[in-house]
Enzyme design. Structure first.
Site, PDB file in Angstrom:
ATOM      1  CG  ASP A 114       0.253   9.678   0.403  1.00  0.00           C
ATOM      2  OD1 ASP A 114       0.224   8.426   0.777  1.00  0.00           O
ATOM      3  OD2 ASP A 114      -0.518  10.567   0.948  1.00  0.00           O
ATOM      4  CG  HIS A 116      -1.957  -1.018   1.164  1.00  0.00           C
ATOM      5  ND1 HIS A 116      -3.134  -0.643   0.575  1.00  0.00           N
ATOM      6  CD2 HIS A 116      -2.171  -2.248   1.222  1.00  0.00           C
ATOM      7  CE1 HIS A 116      -3.980  -1.854   0.392  1.00  0.00           C
ATOM      8  NE2 HIS A 116      -3.331  -2.508   1.097  1.00  0.00           N
TER       9      HIS A 116
HETATM   10  P1  ADQ Z   1      -2.852   6.515   4.601  1.00  0.00           P
HETATM   11  O1  ADQ Z   1      -1.228   6.782   4.725  1.00  0.00           O
HETATM   12  O2  ADQ Z   1      -3.599   6.134   5.742  1.00  0.00           O
HETATM   13  O3  ADQ Z   1      -2.913   5.220   3.828  1.00  0.00           O
HETATM   14  P2  ADQ Z   1      -4.784   7.713   2.707  1.00  0.00           P
HETATM   15  O4  ADQ Z   1      -4.781   6.999   1.457  1.00  0.00           O
HETATM   16  O5  ADQ Z   1      -4.905   9.180   2.475  1.00  0.00           O
HETATM   17  O6  ADQ Z   1      -3.675   7.566   3.620  1.00  0.00           O
HETATM   18  O7  ADQ Z   1      -5.986   7.117   3.555  1.00  0.00           O
HETATM   19  C1  ADQ Z   1      -6.531   7.693   4.463  1.00  0.00           C
HETATM   20  C2  ADQ Z   1      -7.751   7.223   5.046  1.00  0.00           C
HETATM   21  O8  ADQ Z   1      -8.238   7.686   6.317  1.00  0.00           O
HETATM   22  C3  ADQ Z   1      -8.974   7.916   3.972  1.00  0.00           C
HETATM   23  O9  ADQ Z   1      -9.874   6.905   3.563  1.00  0.00           O
HETATM   24  C4  ADQ Z   1      -9.755   8.879   4.868  1.00  0.00           C
HETATM   25  O10 ADQ Z   1     -10.833   8.944   4.582  1.00  0.00           O
HETATM   26  C5  ADQ Z   1      -9.446   8.330   6.272  1.00  0.00           C
HETATM   27  N1  ADQ Z   1      -9.524   9.631   7.219  1.00  0.00           N
HETATM   28  C6  ADQ Z   1      -8.555  10.495   7.234  1.00  0.00           C
HETATM   29  N2  ADQ Z   1      -8.804  11.268   8.017  1.00  0.00           N
HETATM   30  C7  ADQ Z   1      -9.780  10.845   8.853  1.00  0.00           C
HETATM   31  C8  ADQ Z   1     -10.447  11.270  10.037  1.00  0.00           C
HETATM   32  N3  ADQ Z   1     -10.132  12.380  10.582  1.00  0.00           N
HETATM   33  N4  ADQ Z   1     -11.409  10.464  10.615  1.00  0.00           N
HETATM   34  C9  ADQ Z   1     -11.747   9.318  10.018  1.00  0.00           C
HETATM   35  N5  ADQ Z   1     -11.071   8.858   9.038  1.00  0.00           N
HETATM   36  C10 ADQ Z   1     -10.033   9.459   8.331  1.00  0.00           C
HETATM   37  C11 ADQ Z   1      -1.943   4.250   3.314  1.00  0.00           C
HETATM   38  C12 ADQ Z   1      -0.895   4.540   2.198  1.00  0.00           C
HETATM   39  C13 ADQ Z   1      -1.737   5.434   1.260  1.00  0.00           C
HETATM   40  C14 ADQ Z   1      -2.500   4.777   0.403  1.00  0.00           C
HETATM   41  C15 ADQ Z   1      -3.306   3.793   1.355  1.00  0.00           C
HETATM   42  C16 ADQ Z   1      -4.210   2.841   0.640  1.00  0.00           C
HETATM   43  O11 ADQ Z   1      -0.203   5.703   3.051  1.00  0.00           O
HETATM   44  O12 ADQ Z   1      -0.777   6.042   0.409  1.00  0.00           O
HETATM   45  O13 ADQ Z   1      -3.367   5.426  -0.188  1.00  0.00           O
HETATM   46  O14 ADQ Z   1      -2.679   3.187   2.341  1.00  0.00           O
HETATM   47  O15 ADQ Z   1      -3.497   1.944   0.084  1.00  0.00           O
END
Ligand code: ADQ
Length: 754
Positions: free
Chosen positions: A387, A171
């Site tokens: 990311d 991921h």
């Molecule tokens: P993350 O580093 O966690 O994931 P991201 O892909 O942006 O980053 O996902 C974050 C998730 O958390 C989103 O679905 C969002 O809706 C949720 N979220 C954010 N803030 C929130 C809040 N305050 N309350 C509840 N939910 C919240 C890792 C990798 C990424 C990759 C994903 C998926 O670092 O690059 O995109 O896995 O593979």
């Protein structure tokens, strides 16, 4: 006997649930993250299982009765818990996973702190996960392992159970070779992943980085997107993760229609703010509080914007949501202090009556609030320094159901490949962020809609369910288990005997890689003079029909064989030339798929200047010869993923050629061409030689009496394999030479007569 359809076992560090205790009672709440949604349909299948850490420590379930109760409850919901000790958590999770792999894979080499204790824990916990899988897995089951915490697991499983189908998805980014090779245990990690049948990454770059590392740092043989180590082949694919489109879209639509009394407190506050400052632009940022997300740099860039543009004071506000994350790791604690301090400083400097420029939340929020932020904020400013994908960008765009809103997105996020209509920025370039903010604030609604509708269309096609399905479909594909026999003197002797006894001989030679040597960059292959001579001598013999078969256009092949006795089959069978004459292989195919592919090609033609579309009766070609090579291959990769996701794989075949992507009806491939040609031109002796995965169809459809050889790659449906094109050249020379000698059977016949 009908083949048993195996069960699916999902493995991730963390189970998608929370366990909470109250006195002696416990409660299990499922967390509805993207991954859980994507995998839901597989997890719901009968017998499926999800193995992972339930979020509580071993010592919290010392009491056997309590542990049994929890296990029972989890198992009833198809979860299998792996309990970790406090030491495991410290050294495996916070340690090797998050102080070594996470920073290094995000290019934060200065944060990477390796030690043996963490590495031992990482191996130990990966083994612990393997034990749980092995306990549960039946014959032929499918196991899908997730993420950087479990990179050794595919190998541990393969060593014990080669019958399992093992998939792995990363991921986070896979870093470039120069960064990855810093790791002292690099080879073990690569070999860990090479235990999988299918290894998936979010983007083409990560896939290429992984293949490059595997080729340079392990003894694996690499060909295109396949790696072979110790007779086991791993296919390495690109699967950009999507989001739960339906859920974001529906919730956004519903909440937008809320009456005042239904609105959340947050929504009321946002509404109130907008009423008080008509025309104010809310700029949103949402991330886990992680140093890779570029939060501190974003605040500084915003301060730079405020300093440069006093006219926008009171007209903008940065709404910043940071979710607490990995609070046990020192860098995260330091980042928290830094962000607190920066927000305080900037608010202190610029705040005015009733307005402070940054509105900062440090907490997790319920889903409904997240949607309120997405629907109410005019601009999203996402500036990760690295990311893997960044799902927030996708969620923002999908939640904009009226298609307004502007996304400013870092080009360091994997999501940019599917979101090129966003305003793309380099997070280190404050000037560019400043300009993009001004552009976003002033962007006409029509332009916003145009950009967003293009992105929405794409994201809807590639949602999270489709992502999971396409990975699983590929994992389920029949794998090539055969290992070809290496060429030797005995085999060569037998081949020469058969050749000499035959009255008619048909020899198929694939072009790129077989005759010319392999080129991983698909640079146009040019055969050398000596191999051309060898082939021409072979073709000039009366009993022989030599056929060159290729994905290339006829024009390219006719350059070399236009005036010779060699037959050429170009474009997988569309264009066949023999002694200056164009003969065609007939097939009636439904070209309905063209209606899906045509608009897609058209949009890439518009977006990638210099690219062209060629439409043929049974094929469509997107050509990027005249495009900057790096940009061209990036876009080609993106396009080929889109095609595979959009069109029914039973209907079409996608061929990635030299600076072109050709889509044909699925029936059309080199295997079909060989079979058709053979039907019209049967021969006593048939030799089929190829080198890449598109040649596998020729081997599969070869007649029983044919001899099949793959050059350079031992895992194949062909019977034999030759190391390289030089060995092939010497084999063809031997065949030519044998024609000059009487055959052993001829000598035998003469002897009999005497
Ligand atoms: P993350 O580093 O966690 O994931 P991201 O892909 O942006 O980053 O996902 C974050 C998730 O958390 C989103 O679905 C969002 O809706 C949720 N979220 C954010 N803030 C929130 C809040 N305050 N309350 C509840 N939910 C919240 C890792 C990798 C990424 C990759 C994903 C998926 O670092 O690059 O995109 O896995 O593979």
């Amino acid at each position: 006997m009908e083949k048993r359809k195996g069960r699916t076992i999902i493995v991730s560090n963390r189970l998608p649930l929370q366990i909470t205790f109250q006195e002696n009672e416990f409660d299990v709440i499922s967390s509805v993250g993207g991954l859980a949604t994507g995998l839901k349909s597989f997890h719901q299948q009968k017998d499926a299982l999800w193995i992972g850490w339930p979020g509580i420590l071993k010592k919290e379930v010392q009491d056997d009765a309590l542990q049994n109760k929890i296990n029972e409850k989890l198992r009833s919901e198809k979860f299998e818990p792996v309990y970790l000790t406090a030491e495991d958590l410290e050294d495996y999770y916070y340690g090797f996973s998050n102080r070594v792999l996470w920073p290094l894979f995000h290019y934060f080499t200065e944060y990477t702190k390796f030690n043996q204790k963490m590495w031992k824990a990482y191996q130990r916990v990966n083994q612990l996960f393997a034990d749980h899988v092995l306990k549960s897995a039946g014959q032929g089951d499918t196991v899908w392992v997730h993420d950087y915490h479990l990179m050794l697991l595919p190998r541990y499983l393969r060593e014990q159970r080669p019958d399992l189908k093992i998939g792995f998805f990363l991921h986070i980014p896979f870093p470039a070779y120069e960064v990855f090779r810093i790791l002292p245990v690099r080879e073990k990690l690569l070999k860990g992943l090479l235990g999988a049948d299918l290894a998936g990454f979010h983007t083409y770059d990560y896939q290429q980085h992984f293949l490059h590392c595997a080729e340079s740092l392990t003894p694996a043989t690499i060909l295109y997107n396949q790696a072979v180590l110790n007779d086991h082949m791993t296919t390495v694919g690109v699967y950009p993760m999507g989001i739960d489109v339906e859920k974001f879209e529906n919730t956004a639509r519903r909440q937008l229609q809320f009456q005042d009394e239904e609105k959340s407190e947050l929504r009321k506050e946002l509404d109130h703010h907008k009423e008080r400052y008509p025309g104010i632009k809310l700029i949103l940022s949402i991330d886990r509080l992680d140093y890779t997300k570029g939060i501190a740099i974003r605040i500084k860039a915003f301060a730079y914007f405020l300093k440069r543009n006093p006219q926008y004071h009171k007209k903008v506000r940065l709404v910043m949501l940071a979710v607490p994350s990995r609070t046990g790791v020192p860098q995260y604690q330091k980042l928290k202090r830094e962000v607190d301090e920066l927000v305080g400083r900037i608010n202190g400097r610029y705040a005015m009556m009733g307005w402070n420029p940054i509105w900062y939340f440090y907490r997790s929020m319920p889903f409904e609030n997240l949607i309120d932020l997405y629907t109410q904020c005019d601009i999203a400013l996402l500036t990760p320094l690295r990311d893997g994908m960044n799902l927030v960008a996708k969620e923002y765009i999908i939640s904009r159901v009226d298609q307004t809103g502007v996304l400013i997105l870092s080009e360091m996020a994997g999501a940019v490949h599917e979101m090129s209509e966003a305003l793309l920025i380099n997070p280190n370039n404050f000037e560019q962020i400043n300009d993009s903010l001004i552009e976003a604030i002033n962007m006409p609604i029509e332009e916003q809609k145009q950009r967003n509708s293009a992105m929405q269309k794409r994201l809807k096609k590639h949602d999270i369910r489709q992502w999971a399905k396409s990975f699983m479909d590929d994992l389920q594909k029949e794998k090539i288990e055969d290992h070809a026999q290496a060429w030797d003197h005995q085999i060569e002797k037998s081949l020469l005997d058969q050749y000499k006894q035959a009255k008619t001989r048909l020899i198929f030679l694939s072009f790129d890689g077989t005759i010319t040597g392999t080129d991983h960059q698909f640079i146009q292959a040019i055969p050398g003079k000596s191999i051309l001579d060898t082939i021409n001598i072979l073709a000039e013999k009366n009993q022989n029909d030599v056929v060159i078969i290729s994905n290339h256009e006829a024009r390219h092949l006719l350059n070399y064989w236009g005036n010779t006795a060699v037959t050429t089959i170009a474009e997988q069978g569309y264009s066949v030339w023999s002694r200056g004459e164009n003969i065609s292989l007939q097939i009636d195919v439904d070209a309905h798929w063209k209606n899906i592919i045509r608009p897609l090609f058209q949009s890439y033609k518009d977006r990638v200047p210099g690219s062209l579309i060629e439409e043929k009766e049974r094929a469509m070609i997107w050509d990027y010869k005249n495009v900057d090579p790096k940009e061209g291959s990036k876009k080609a990769n993106e396009l080929s993923i889109l095609i595979r996701n959009l069109a029914d794989p039973r209907e079409i075949a996608v061929h990635e050629g030299h600076k072109s992507i050709t889509v044909t009806s699925a029936e059309i491939n080199k295997g079909w061409a060989v079979a058709e040609y053979l039907e019209k031109n049967p021969a006593d002796f048939v030799l089929i030689i190829g080198d890449d995965s598109t040649d596998e169809m020729m081997f599969l459809r070869a007649p029983e009496n044919a001899i099949t050889i793959r050059v350079g790659f031992p895992v194949t449906h062909a019977q034999y394999f030759l190391e390289n094109p030089d060995e092939l050249k010497s084999l063809l020379d031997q065949i030519n030479k044998s024609d000059e000698e009487p055959s052993t059977s001829f000598i035998k016949r003469i002897w009999k007569r005497i």
